[in-house]
Write an enzyme that holds these catalytic residues in place. Structure first.
Site, PDB file in Angstrom:
ATOM      1  N   CYS A  71       0.835  -1.202   0.000  1.00 13.25           N
ATOM      2  CA  CYS A  71       0.000   0.000   0.000  1.00 13.25           C
ATOM      3  C   CYS A  71       0.876   1.261   0.000  1.00 13.25           C
ATOM      4  O   CYS A  71       1.605   1.507   0.958  1.00 13.25           O
ATOM      5  CB  CYS A  71      -0.894  -0.048   1.246  1.00 13.25           C
ATOM      6  SG  CYS A  71      -1.661   1.495   1.715  1.00 13.25           S
ATOM      7  N   CYS A  74       0.216   3.681   2.849  1.00 20.14           N
ATOM      8  CA  CYS A  74       0.747   3.130   4.104  1.00 20.14           C
ATOM      9  C   CYS A  74       2.221   3.484   4.254  1.00 20.14           C
ATOM     10  O   CYS A  74       2.673   3.873   5.339  1.00 20.14           O
ATOM     11  CB  CYS A  74       0.569   1.614   4.153  1.00 20.14           C
ATOM     12  SG  CYS A  74      -1.149   1.064   4.113  1.00 20.14           S
TER      13      CYS A  74
END
Length: 146
Positions: A71, A74
């Site tokens: 991600c 993230c």
């Protein structure tokens, strides 16, 4: 004059301990279970048992980052979380849960997107938000809940 100590919760049993500001080479262990303690201000990845221990037993609020290594947002939030953890050391525990390693936990908590941030205090969810945000917005959001 005593040395300054910072609160930190044990990942194994959840007991809140006082961590010396400058322990030197000494390994600091939990007063209850004798497990090594995390350094205050560090963001630590936890497993399901450690997660449960912290949210149910810690006397400190726990900010949990549910993330995935795949991600982009993230990865963008990681340094922001590290700075927040250092600034709020002794006030908030900051941990990460990898949803790819622990999908059952993510499902149980209704995590539908990453990153998702949840603040727990005394086994209760105080608030949650998803998606990348600025450092200021994250800090203000956590401050409101802790």
């Amino acid at each position: 004059m005593s040395a300054k100590k910072i609160k930190v919760s044990c990942f194994q049993c959840g007991q809140t301990n006082y961590y010396p500001e400058n322990p030197g080479e000494k390994t600091v262990v939990c007063g209850r279970c004798r497990s090594p303690l995390p350094r205050p201000g560090d963001v630590i990845s936890v497993n399901q048992v450690q997660f449960r221990n912290l949210i149910s037993r810690s006397s400190l609020p726990v900010l949990v980052d549910f993330f995935s290594n795949n991600c982009g947002p993230c990865w963008m939030m990681a340094p922001i979380l590290e700075r927040l953890a250092r600034r709020r050391a002794g006030e908030v525990m900051v941990v990460k849960v990898d949803v790819d390693k622990f999908p059952d936990l993510a499902t149980l908590l209704g995590i539908e997107a990453v990153p998702t941030f949840i603040v727990f205090y005394k086994d209760m969810e105080r608030g949650r938000t998803s998606g990348a945000m600025s450092e200021t917005d994250l800090a203000l959001w956590v401050a409101r809940l802790t």
